[in-house]
Design a protein around this motif. Structure first.
Motif, mmCIF file in Angstrom:
data_model
loop_
_atom_site.group_PDB
_atom_site.id
_atom_site.type_symbol
_atom_site.label_atom_id
_atom_site.label_comp_id
_atom_site.label_asym_id
_atom_site.label_seq_id
_atom_site.Cartn_x
_atom_site.Cartn_y
_atom_site.Cartn_z
ATOM 1 N N VAL A 43 0.854 -1.187 0.000
ATOM 2 C CA VAL A 43 0.000 0.000 0.000
ATOM 3 C C VAL A 43 0.890 1.237 0.000
ATOM 4 O O VAL A 43 1.711 1.422 0.899
ATOM 5 N N SER A 44 0.743 2.078 -1.016
ATOM 6 C CA SER A 44 1.530 3.302 -1.132
ATOM 7 C C SER A 44 0.624 4.514 -0.967
ATOM 8 O O SER A 44 -0.518 4.510 -1.435
ATOM 9 N N PHE A 45 1.137 5.551 -0.279
ATOM 10 C CA PHE A 45 0.346 6.749 0.005
ATOM 11 C C PHE A 45 0.897 7.954 -0.757
ATOM 12 O O PHE A 45 2.107 8.138 -0.857
ATOM 13 N N TYR A 46 -0.049 8.799 -1.232
ATOM 14 C CA TYR A 46 0.320 9.994 -1.982
ATOM 15 C C TYR A 46 -0.526 11.167 -1.469
ATOM 16 O O TYR A 46 -1.719 11.262 -1.802
ATOM 17 N N PRO A 47 0.033 12.055 -0.624
ATOM 18 C CA PRO A 47 -0.733 13.221 -0.164
ATOM 19 C C PRO A 47 -1.194 14.055 -1.358
ATOM 20 O O PRO A 47 -0.374 14.520 -2.160
ATOM 21 N N THR A 48 -2.517 14.222 -1.490
ATOM 22 C CA THR A 48 -3.084 14.858 -2.681
ATOM 23 C C THR A 48 -4.401 15.544 -2.346
ATOM 24 O O THR A 48 -5.236 14.982 -1.650
ATOM 25 N N ASP A 49 -4.587 16.752 -2.872
ATOM 26 C CA ASP A 49 -5.892 17.400 -2.856
ATOM 27 C C ASP A 49 -6.554 17.086 -4.194
ATOM 28 O O ASP A 49 -6.237 17.691 -5.216
ATOM 29 N N LEU A 50 -7.448 16.116 -4.203
ATOM 30 C CA LEU A 50 -8.020 15.616 -5.445
ATOM 31 C C LEU A 50 -8.890 16.638 -6.166
ATOM 32 O O LEU A 50 -9.122 16.515 -7.370
ATOM 33 N N ALA A 51 -9.385 17.637 -5.440
ATOM 34 C CA ALA A 51 -10.195 18.671 -6.081
ATOM 35 C C ALA A 51 -9.339 19.630 -6.908
ATOM 36 O O ALA A 51 -9.869 20.390 -7.725
ATOM 37 N N ASP A 52 -8.039 19.569 -6.720
ATOM 38 C CA ASP A 52 -7.085 20.368 -7.482
ATOM 39 C C ASP A 52 -6.612 19.519 -8.660
ATOM 40 O O ASP A 52 -5.932 18.512 -8.471
ATOM 41 N N SER A 53 -6.957 19.907 -9.861
ATOM 42 C CA SER A 53 -6.660 19.084 -11.041
ATOM 43 C C SER A 53 -5.160 18.863 -11.223
ATOM 44 O O SER A 53 -4.738 17.784 -11.652
ATOM 45 N N LYS A 54 -4.341 19.853 -10.889
ATOM 46 C CA LYS A 54 -2.894 19.687 -11.048
ATOM 47 C C LYS A 54 -2.362 18.646 -10.073
ATOM 48 O O LYS A 54 -1.504 17.826 -10.435
ATOM 49 N N GLN A 55 -2.854 18.667 -8.831
ATOM 50 C CA GLN A 55 -2.413 17.666 -7.859
ATOM 51 C C GLN A 55 -2.924 16.275 -8.237
ATOM 52 O O GLN A 55 -2.220 15.275 -8.050
ATOM 53 N N ALA A 56 -4.142 16.214 -8.763
ATOM 54 C CA ALA A 56 -4.690 14.926 -9.201
ATOM 55 C C ALA A 56 -3.866 14.363 -10.354
ATOM 56 O O ALA A 56 -3.573 13.163 -10.402
ATOM 57 N N ASP A 57 -3.470 15.230 -11.288
ATOM 58 C CA ASP A 57 -2.614 14.799 -12.397
ATOM 59 C C ASP A 57 -1.292 14.246 -11.864
ATOM 60 O O ASP A 57 -0.810 13.193 -12.300
ATOM 61 N N ALA A 58 -0.711 14.958 -10.901
ATOM 62 C CA ALA A 58 0.576 14.537 -10.345
ATOM 63 C C ALA A 58 0.448 13.203 -9.629
ATOM 64 O O ALA A 58 1.361 12.364 -9.694
ATOM 65 N N PHE A 59 -0.677 12.989 -8.951
ATOM 66 C CA PHE A 59 -0.925 11.723 -8.268
ATOM 67 C C PHE A 59 -0.832 10.555 -9.243
ATOM 68 O O PHE A 59 -0.115 9.576 -9.016
ATOM 69 N N VAL A 60 -1.539 10.651 -10.360
ATOM 70 C CA VAL A 60 -1.526 9.574 -11.351
ATOM 71 C C VAL A 60 -0.133 9.402 -11.932
ATOM 72 O O VAL A 60 0.382 8.281 -12.040
ATOM 73 N N HIS A 61 0.516 10.500 -12.271
ATOM 74 C CA HIS A 61 1.831 10.403 -12.919
ATOM 75 C C HIS A 61 2.913 9.924 -11.948
ATOM 76 O O HIS A 61 3.871 9.263 -12.372
ATOM 77 N N ASN A 62 2.755 10.209 -10.668
ATOM 78 C CA ASN A 62 3.714 9.678 -9.695
ATOM 79 C C ASN A 62 3.640 8.160 -9.616
ATOM 80 O O ASN A 62 4.658 7.485 -9.406
ATOM 81 N N ILE A 63 2.459 7.617 -9.790
ATOM 82 C CA ILE A 63 2.316 6.155 -9.837
ATOM 83 C C ILE A 63 2.957 5.614 -11.108
ATOM 84 O O ILE A 63 3.733 4.652 -11.076
ATOM 85 N N LEU A 64 2.662 6.262 -12.218
ATOM 86 C CA LEU A 64 3.186 5.786 -13.500
ATOM 87 C C LEU A 64 4.699 5.918 -13.587
ATOM 88 O O LEU A 64 5.353 5.146 -14.303
ATOM 89 N N ASP A 65 5.258 6.869 -12.853
ATOM 90 C CA ASP A 65 6.713 7.053 -12.860
ATOM 91 C C ASP A 65 7.450 5.866 -12.249
ATOM 92 O O ASP A 65 8.668 5.733 -12.419
ATOM 93 N N THR A 66 6.736 5.004 -11.532
ATOM 94 C CA THR A 66 7.349 3.785 -10.980
ATOM 95 C C THR A 66 7.288 2.641 -11.989
ATOM 96 O O THR A 66 7.556 1.491 -11.644
ATOM 97 N N ASN A 67 6.907 2.977 -13.235
ATOM 98 C CA ASN A 67 6.749 1.996 -14.316
ATOM 99 C C ASN A 67 5.591 1.030 -14.046
ATOM 100 O O ASN A 67 5.593 -0.113 -14.512
#
Length: 218
Positions: A43-67
């Protein structure tokens, strides 16, 4: 180990869903409102304000950056507010839309783009059975509008993205049987409420391919 993205995973329903899916062997990636400490084994945690589209984008891309290839998104984040039309302001509607729709849309928007590069994926939203009952939904006006928007979003995804191998599912529980809801409505008939474990099992069945319905009522 297959990767599942989850919003609202630390809430009352979320804890049950996370426990169920973690025991099933998935690697879970949770958006959290604040730092909750070190990640667990799967289980991995990512502090994110999901109502902020830029933070939501970063959340997804931070996961994808781990391949990682994300198999599905499970959207549990949300909130409730009572009040009929006369008691509802535009600010109330904006609040509910941000909590119940924007938190899902901002992440799903990026996740769908990812799914198109990997041959598809699944989206699982939690709506509200009561919000779809138009004769009575007006007593929770802003909340019902936001959940109806989420329902329509799920339907539109299935209509527009099916050829990309993307399937969207929306769960329609009645009041979810949590400690918080029992404290808020102590005189209710809890036997008529939806058990969080039933929702967790349904999500597990969708992920495993045992459940394929786009709309699931409890």
């Amino acid at each position: 180990m297959e990767n599942i993205l989850i919003t609202g995973g630390t809430g009352n329903l979320g804890k049950t869903v996370v426990e169920t899916l973690a025991e099933s062997g998935y690697h879970l990636h949770l958006a959290v409102r604040k730092d909750v400490g070190d990640s667990a084994e799967n289980v991995s945690f990512y502090p994110t304000d999901l109502a902020d589209s830029k933070q939501a984008d970063a959340f997804v891309h931070n996961i994808l950056d781990t391949n990682a290839k994300i198999k599905a998104g499970v959207f549990l984040a949300g909130g409730f507010q009572p009040g009929n039309l006369a008691e509802t302001s535009m600010e109330d509607i904006t609040k509910m839309v941000n909590l119940n729709f924007a938190t899902a849309f901002n992440v799903a928007h990026q996740l769908i783009a990812h799914f198109k590069t990997v041959g598809g994926g699944k989206l699982i939203f939690v709506g509200s059975k009561a919000a779809m009952d138009f004769k009575n939904a007006g007593s929770n006006f802003a909340y019902s509008l936001s959940k109806q928007l989420l329902y329509n979003f799920s339907d539109l995804i299935n209509q527009s993205e099916a050829n990309a191998g993307i399937a969207s599912h929306i769960l329609l529980p009645v009041t979810i049987d949590t400690v918080t809801n029992r404290e808020a409505m102590p005189n209710a008939d809890f036997s008529q409420w939806t058990d969080p474990a039933a929702i967790a099992l349904t999500i597990q069945n969708i992920l495993s391919g045992k459940e394929s319905n786009a709309e699931i009522q409890f």
